[in-house]
Design an enzyme around this catalytic site. Structure first.
Site, short mmCIF file in Angstrom:
data_model
loop_
_atom_site.label_atom_id
_atom_site.label_comp_id
_atom_site.label_asym_id
_atom_site.label_seq_id
_atom_site.Cartn_x
_atom_site.Cartn_y
_atom_site.Cartn_z
CD GLU A 149 -3.11 -6.35 6.76
OE1 GLU A 149 -2.08 -6.03 7.38
OE2 GLU A 149 -4.09 -5.61 6.66
CG HIS A 159 -4.79 2.95 0.07
ND1 HIS A 159 -4.74 2.06 1.11
CD2 HIS A 159 -4.25 4.11 0.55
CE1 HIS A 159 -4.22 2.63 2.18
NE2 HIS A 159 -3.91 3.88 1.87
CG ASN A 204 -2.28 -0.59 0.93
OD1 ASN A 204 -2.71 -0.68 -0.21
ND2 ASN A 204 -2.96 -1.01 1.98
CG ASP A 226 -8.45 -1.47 -2.67
OD1 ASP A 226 -8.07 -1.78 -1.52
OD2 ASP A 226 -9.15 -0.47 -2.93
#
Length: 314
Positions: free
Chosen positions: A226, A196, A191, A200
């Site tokens: 996660e 992000h 990340n 994702d």
């Protein structure tokens, strides 16, 4: 001078023509004596072809038998009947196919027709309402309530409900059950480095892979950022642990591809078998989480379970 009352028969005919939803009149033999309304082509096919035919003339026997039984029950008991059913234009011989395509959901309201005079036979009025859109919305709401929006896996609440049911079944049947919690190693670094959106996509890649790899009795859920949970119904602890190690090896040779670079996928896992001490899902999760901590504490990228540390150090 005020106009007189309208002709009742003419008014009735006008009303039936204006009905958006259909009304069928069927006799004891399942013959369509009349079909009114149903003018909304977005919801219904044309109805004229039905009049004079029986349910068995139009529909497959299995469907027609069920509808006919409902008609006769309403006639014999004098009690209305309401239920929901699905039907497609392809199920109906002679249909003009000028309405909505594919299977549709309907609510049928069947009421006995009480003859006031004349030779009106035993029959029912069957009012139909197309509820397909309502059903679709209900299914969509159910999906939102039980599914993790990002990965498509069960969300935490739905997974715990499935786990609770599986524990009850396993106890009653005397079958094994294992639970694993997986935590993606160094996911924060992904990340932080790539953003992000990439994070994702990384999570979706992991979820898709875990879904694709075969395992008997496997149920997957995303229970945290996660963190993933895996329920192995009917699988003993050694087999569940072996599968997790196999998945780690699969990820090792199948990194997440991003443009011109590959991002490695690794996870730590804690896995336990359901035991007598697990009075609830909370107990089983707590023990799996404990072994996840042990795996991470020992250096990550490991699968830990009861007895694992002794064997590893020995």
């Amino acid at each position: 001078m005020s106009p007189g009352p309208p002709d009742r028969l003419a008014l009735l005919e006008a009303v039936t023509r204006a009905l958006v939803d259909p009304v069928f009149v069927l006799d004891r033999d399942g013959r369509y004596l009349e079909a009114f309304g149903g003018s909304d082509r977005a919801a219904y096919d044309s109805l004229a072809y039905l009049v004079g035919k029986t349910l068995h003339d139009i529909m497959p026997a299995a469907i027609a038998d069920g509808f006919l039984a409902d008609v006769r029950r309403v006639i014999d008991t004098g009690q209305p009947h309401v239920y929901e059913y699905t039907l497609s234009a392809d199920d109906c011989a002679g249909n003009a196919h000028d309405g909505p395509p594919g299977p549709q959901w309907f609510m049928g309201r069947i009421a006995p027709i009480v003859a006031g005079a004349g030779d009106v036979p035993d029959c029912v009025a069957w009012v139909v309402i197309n509820i397909t859109r309502r059903r679709q919305l209900e299914a969509e709401l159910q999906r939102f309530a039980t599914t993790d929006e990002l990965t498509g896996l069960l969300n935490r609440r739905a997974f715990l409900a499935r786990l609770e049911a599986a524990m009850e079944t396993a106890r009653a049947a005397g079958l094994p059950l294992a639970l694993a919690i997986l935590d993606l190693d160094h996911f924060k670094a992904v990340n932080d480095r790539f953003g992000h959106a990439v994070g994702d996509a990384f999570l979706r890649y992991v979820a898709k892979a875990l879904l694709a790899w075969p395992a008997a009795g496997k149920v997957l859920g995303r229970i945290g950022g996660e963190e993933f949970a895996v329920l192995f119904e009917g699988l003993a602890l050694p087999s569940a642990a072996a599968l997790l190690r196999e998945w780690q090896a699969q990820f090792h040779v199948r990194p997440f591809e991003l443009a011109d670079q590959a991002i490695g996928v690794a996870f730590s896992a804690g896995v336990v078998a359901m035991a007598d001490e697990d009075a609830s899902t909370t107990d089983l999760l707590r023990r799996a989480d404990h072994w996840l901590y042990e795996a991470k504490h020992a250096g990550r990228g490991l699968v830990a379970h009861p007895g694992w540390i002794d064997r590893r150090l020995g």
